[in-house]
Structure formats: structure tokens, C-alpha cells
Write a protein that holds these residues in place. Structure first.
Motif, mmCIF file in Angstrom:
data_model
loop_
_atom_site.group_PDB
_atom_site.id
_atom_site.type_symbol
_atom_site.label_atom_id
_atom_site.label_comp_id
_atom_site.label_asym_id
_atom_site.label_seq_id
_atom_site.Cartn_x
_atom_site.Cartn_y
_atom_site.Cartn_z
ATOM 1 N N ALA A 60 0.797 -1.224 0.000
ATOM 2 C CA ALA A 60 0.000 0.000 0.000
ATOM 3 C C ALA A 60 0.837 1.285 0.000
ATOM 4 C CB ALA A 60 -0.965 -0.001 1.193
ATOM 5 N N PRO A 61 1.967 1.351 0.722
ATOM 6 C CA PRO A 61 2.748 2.599 0.711
ATOM 7 C C PRO A 61 3.338 2.956 -0.650
ATOM 8 C CG PRO A 61 3.296 1.272 2.637
ATOM 9 C CD PRO A 61 2.473 0.402 1.735
ATOM 10 N N LEU A 62 3.360 2.026 -1.600
ATOM 11 C CA LEU A 62 3.908 2.323 -2.925
ATOM 12 C C LEU A 62 2.975 3.181 -3.761
ATOM 13 C CD1 LEU A 62 5.175 -1.278 -3.695
ATOM 14 C CD2 LEU A 62 6.654 0.701 -3.293
ATOM 15 N N GLN A 63 1.690 3.200 -3.405
ATOM 16 C CA GLN A 63 0.731 3.898 -4.252
ATOM 17 C C GLN A 63 1.032 5.384 -4.353
ATOM 18 O OE1 GLN A 63 -1.761 2.200 -6.070
ATOM 19 N NE2 GLN A 63 -1.627 4.180 -7.108
ATOM 20 N N ARG A 64 1.510 5.970 -3.271
ATOM 21 C CA ARG A 64 1.830 7.407 -3.298
ATOM 22 C C ARG A 64 2.865 7.719 -4.364
ATOM 23 N NH1 ARG A 64 5.615 10.439 -0.273
ATOM 24 N NH2 ARG A 64 6.098 8.567 0.942
ATOM 25 N N LEU A 65 3.882 6.878 -4.479
ATOM 26 C CA LEU A 65 4.906 7.086 -5.497
ATOM 27 C C LEU A 65 4.326 6.914 -6.901
ATOM 28 C CD1 LEU A 65 7.820 7.511 -6.435
ATOM 29 C CD2 LEU A 65 8.256 5.079 -5.974
ATOM 30 N N LEU A 66 3.518 5.892 -7.098
ATOM 31 C CA LEU A 66 2.930 5.653 -8.418
ATOM 32 C C LEU A 66 1.985 6.771 -8.825
ATOM 33 C CD1 LEU A 66 2.245 1.827 -8.031
ATOM 34 C CD2 LEU A 66 3.947 2.880 -9.534
ATOM 35 N N ASP A 67 1.369 7.419 -7.840
ATOM 36 C CA ASP A 67 0.452 8.527 -8.137
ATOM 37 C C ASP A 67 1.180 9.840 -8.410
ATOM 38 O OD1 ASP A 67 -1.773 6.917 -7.818
ATOM 39 O OD2 ASP A 67 -2.094 7.479 -5.715
ATOM 40 N N SER A 68 2.485 9.868 -8.213
ATOM 41 C CA SER A 68 3.220 11.134 -8.280
ATOM 42 C C SER A 68 3.554 11.584 -9.691
ATOM 43 C CB SER A 68 4.526 11.020 -7.474
ATOM 44 O OG SER A 68 5.438 10.102 -8.094
#
Length: 550
Positions: free
Chosen positions: A368-376
Motif C-alpha cells: 500500500a505505501p507504494l501507491q503514493r509514489l505511483l500517483d506522483s
């Protein structure tokens, strides 16, 4: 001193004319003339550590750019090492050209060095497989191979490069210009209109596409088609088929459909061969495909329920259907919303998921914490590979562009995919999620990534076993019949660091976000070795609800 133009020069010049800028390759005796010719051309040789990795990189490059992906290996064992990777490209419908060095034509049948019937070896995994006859045939046969790879249902082709064809002088001073474009198989406007009328007359229609419509411009056209006709267009490319966790509770709405257009989508195991209860026993089918053999396959499965079929390639068909679509006054709006709600559905209890084991985490906590990077970034790339962890990644994460191991269901391509993705998207985040088993296939490509300065983040879900097979054994044979699935809880982060990359081991879910940030800032190929509890991939379903109707 001016060199005379030989077959290797003709090869490189033809590739340059086709727009090829990179060749993924591993050196070997037979292809040294091509390496030499590339020094005089604007084509980069990306030198890798295993021939199979070169093909996987060409595969990902093709999927991400829409260009032909080119891999080049030496003959004999080099060709054999590369061939297995063609299956992943074939099932992903990626236009890949495998160029393999080859024993000289003049020595065939005499026991030449590394002599092998290479065309026959590659044939089952390619659209076309051949061997160049002479230096003067080089340009024509390379051009033919590229057109075949791009046309119809896209896919890999293989071309052998005998050393005498590479080294011999070309009699003609230059090659005739040729087109490298795909040969279109157009869908007639009246056929497109007929298909849409049948769909619009149904209560719960669906349009299903295969891998060729899930990347680049074709994906955008698929979205346009849905907007134009008001019918949900769902892409399928996972080996889990209707159970693909990325599609949420899709299986439940698929079972309610009464008319399905297979748009370049095979009626195969991923759709349970069209049989009930996966699909309704009275569901009817329409089909557009580039290969007539697919119509016969569908008829064998569903008989007279295949009402109409048409021969056309997916991209041409998408365009024709968009042009033929007309407003329908929202007839299917409720059903289409329900389809998309089902695809988006994820269980609420995932928000609080946690592991029952010390120093391990639930896959959701790891991912789940990877989503922030993918959304960037709008060009972010997510790569999913491996058995159970790959499915968890598909369920938990989304990105503007996704590359997975595909219908083939083979694992091991994640690291090569990541290198190609970084080259195709040089400034966007590239995140690749894989299992510990997957990491072992092409570990040495970390060396390639360091040499070419290709940063990405590899997340290894480390449960110290081949978990997909473990889950099968546990389910089918019981806990006392587990064998051959155990692995060491190895420090894959340390392996990555030893190659010159960045590595961190993470055992606490509260540390994942910080580790992701640190990996990104390192500017290096990075491995986060995340210790997880080995859970079965999710099988997602919504609580029972009344089906939507027209």
C-alpha cells in the motif's frame, strides 16, 4: 579506410530505417559483425547478462513504446537460452524481433560450430521464424519480419543471421526503400454497425479485449469506444483470467452478461472456455479477431451461441467501432456502472490487514505505501511478477501504465522489464513487485542496471518459498504433503548492494514508506527486501446484491 558494405551493415541500416534505437543483446561469436556495424549507426547496444533477459527487455520495450522490440543473441546455445522468453512475449501480443547469430549457410549439415535448427526451435513460439539466405536478402527479410510482428495479432518473430550472410559483401550498393508499418486488417463499417446493434439490443452486454488493446494508443481507443457506445470495455491479460485480482469482483458481473463481444480476446482458459457457471449458459458471443482460427476455437466451445464474427486486427476494429457508435440514451448506464463498481471493489478489511507472524507483514501492508509514489507522475510504470505476490500487487496497486507477466503465467521477467521500462520512461517512477523466487531468475541484471545507470525500485515480497505451489499443495494435498517449495529467507537487498545498487531489508510495516523514499532518493537500482507472510492470492467477491438491469 572505407569498409565495403556487408550483410551486417544492411541489417543495421534496415533497423535504423525502421526506427530502432536500441538492441537488447548479449555478445557472442556469431554476431560480432553486427556489433561492429553498430559503431557506425545511431543504434545503442544494451549489453545484458542472459539471453532470456534480452528478449524480456525487448518485450517490455515493445509494450511500453508501441515500437518493435529488438533482441539479439548469438547462435546455438545463445538462441536456445532466448527462446523460452518468447512465450511471454507471444502471449502478451508484443511485437518482438529476435535476431540470432547462426552457423554459416555454407557449412550447414557439415557439423558447423554451434549448428542448430534454430528456425524450427523458435517456430512454435513465434508468428514467423526464418533464416537469412544471403547478404543481399538481409534487408528484405528483416523488413518482412518486422511487418509480420506488427500486423494482425502482434507477436514475436525470429530471424537467424548466418555468419556468411553477415560478413559477405552486398552486391547492390543500397537497399530499396520498404515500409515497416503493420498491414491493417480493416473492419467494414457495416459489420461494425451490425456488431454494435446486437450489443445495444442486449440487456447486459460487455466488450472484452485482449493484451493488444491494453497498452498505449490502443488502450486509449478502448476507452473512447466505451464512451462512444456506453458499454463497458474490459481488458484481460492475466493468467488468473476472470479471477484476476486487478479486476476485483469482475467474475460476478461477467456471469450475468448476456452478450459479449470478444475484441481480439481469445475464448480460452481465462474465460473458462465460455462455460457455465463462469458465463451464463445462454450468453451469446460476437467476435472480431485477426486470426480466423480463433472463430473455430470459439465455435468448438460455445457452438451456435457465436452469432457473428469478423476478421480484423484489434486496432483497426476499435477505430471502426468508435466511428460506428451512436448515442443510446443511457440504455446501459446502470449495468455499466455496476461492472465498473465490481472491478473497483476491494474488501474493506484490507484497510486493517496485518500479519500473524512476528517480523513479517501482510502483503497489503507491504504494498500500500507504494501507491503514493505511483500517483506522483502520469507516466509511472508498475511491473507485477511472481505467483501470489504478483497477484496481491495487481489487486493493491494501480498506475498509469502496468506491465505484468501476462497470460503466459511465466515468472522471472520482472527485473528485465524494469530496465526496459526505465529506458522507455527515463524520468518517471518505475516500481517492480516480485516474489523472492522471481528475483532469482535474472539477479545479474542488477549489474546491467548499474552499468547503464537505470534507477528503479524492486520490491521483493520475501516469504522464503515458492508460495503459489505451496498454496496448491496445501489446498489439494494437505499440510503434511508439502515438498519442494522452501527457499532461504535470503538478503536480496544485500545482493543488490553488492552489485552497486541500493538495498534495504524491511520487517516492520511502519518502515515501508520511509524505505521507499530512501530508495527513490538513492538514484540507484534499488531493492526493498520486504519480509511478508506467505498468503494465498486474494479471491475477491462482493456481498450478494441484486444484478443491475437495463
Amino acid at each position: 579506410m572505407t569498409r565495403s558494405r556487408n550483410g551486417a551493415d544492411a541489417l543495421v541500416q534496415t533497423l535504423a530505417s525502421a526506427g530502432v534505437k536500441r538492441i537488447f543483446t548479449l555478445s557472442g561469436n556469431h554476431i560480432m559483425p553486427v556489433f561492429n556495424a553498430c559503431l557506425d549507426a545511431d543504434i545503442q547496444l544494451v549489453h545484458v547478462r542472459h539471453e532470456g533477459a534480452a528478449v524480456h527487455m525487448a518485450d517490455a520495450w515493445a509494450r511500453l513504446t508501441g515500437e518493435i522490440g529488438v533482441a539479439m543473441v548469438t547462435g546455438g546455445p545463445g538462441h536456445a537460452n532466448a527462446v523460452s522468453a518468447l512465450y511471454t512475449a507471444q502471449m502478451a501480443e508484443a511485437p518482438v524481433l529476435l535476431l540470432s547469430g547462426h552457423a554459416p549457410n555454407g557449412q550447414l549439415g557439415m557439423g558447423a560450430f554451434q549448428e542448430m535448427r534454430q528456425a524450427e526451435v523458435a517456430a512454435p513460439l513465434t508468428k514467423w521464424s526464418g533464416t537469412v539466405a544471403s547478404a543481399d536478402r538481409m534487408a528484405l527479410e528483416v523488413g518482412t519480419a518486422i511487418r509480420i510482428a506488427r500486423s494482425g495479432r502482434p507477436g514475436p518473430v525470429s530471424l537467424g543471421l548466418p555468419t556468411d550472410a553477415l560478413e559477405s559483401a552486398c552486391a547492390a550498393p543500397a537497399d530499396a526503400p520498404q515500409s515497416f508499418d503493420a498491414i491493417a486488417q480493416a473492419l467494414a463499417p457495416e459489420v461494425a454497425a451490425s456488431l454494435l446493434r446486437r450489443l445495444q439490443a442486449a440487456q447486459r452486454p460487455l466488450i472484452l479485449t485482449g493484451p493488444a488493446a491494453m497498452m498505449g494508443a490502443a488502450r486509449d481507443r478502448a476507452r473512447e469506444l466505451e464512451a462512444a457506445c456506453g458499454i463497458a470495455v474490459i481488458g484481460m491479460e492475466s493468467p488468473r483470467g476472470i479471477g484476476d485480482p486487478a479486476l476485483g469482483a469482475y467474475a460476478q458481473v461477467l456471469a450475468q452478461a448476456d452478450c459479449i463481444l470478444l475484441l481480439g480476446k481469445r475464448l480460452d482458459f481465462t474465460l473458462k472456455f465460455g462455460k457455465a457457471p463462469a458465463l451464463a449458459a445462454d450468453c451469446v458471443f460476437l467476435q472480431v479477431d485477426a486470426e480466423a482460427a480463433e472463430f473455430e476455437r470459439t465455435r468448438r466451445a460455445v457452438g451456435p451461441r457465436l452469432l457473428e464474427c469478423a476478421l480484423a486486427d484489434t486496432r483497426s476494429a476499435l477505430q471502426a467501432l468508435i466511428q460506428a457508435a451512436a448515442p443510446t440514451g443511457g440504455r446501459h448506464d446502470a449495468w455499466t456502472r455496476d461492472v465498473h463498481d465490481a472491478v473497483a471493489y476491494r474488501p474493506a478489511d484490507w484497510q486493517t490487514a496485518s500479519s500473524s507472524m512476528p517480523d513479517r507483514m501482510h502483503p497489503v501492508q507491504a504494498l500500500a505505501p507504494l501507491q503514493r509514489l505511483l500517483d506522483s507522475d502520469p507516466d509511472s510504470v508498475l511491473i507485477c511478477d511472481g505467483g501470489e505476490i504478483g497477484q496481491w500487487a495487481q489487486a493493491c496497486l494501480s498506475a498509469p501504465t502496468r506491465v505484468i507477466n501476462g497470460v503466459a503465467g511465466s515468472i522471472g521477467a520482472a527485473l528485465p522489464f524494469a530496465l526496459a521500462a526505465r529506458m522507455a520512461r527515463p524520468h518517471a517512477p518505475v516500481v517492480t513487485v516480485m516474489g523472492d523466487g522471481t528475483f532469482g531468475f535474472h539477479t545479474a541484471e542488477i549489474d546491467t542496471a548499474v552499468r547503464y545507470k537505470l534507477p528503479f525500485i524492486a520490491v521483493v515480497g520475501n516469504d522464503a518459498r515458492w508460495n503459489a505451489e505451496y498454496q496448491i499443495q496445501l489446498r489439494d494435498y494437505g499440510p503434511d504433503r508439502l515438498i519442494g517449495c522452501e527457499l532461504l529467507p535470503a538478503r536480496y537487498d544485500a545482493v543488490t548492494a553488492a552489485f552497486g545498487g541500493f538495498g534495504r531489508q524491511v520487517t516492520d510495516p511502519r518502515q515501508v514508506a520511509a524505505a521507499v523514499d530512501e530508495a527513490r532518493r538513492s538514484g540507484l537500482p534499488a531493492c526493498l527486501n520486504i519480509m511478508i507472510e506467505g498468503l494465498a492470492a486474494p479471491n475477491i467477491s462482493r456481498p450478494s446484491a441484486t444484478p443491475a438491469t437495463a
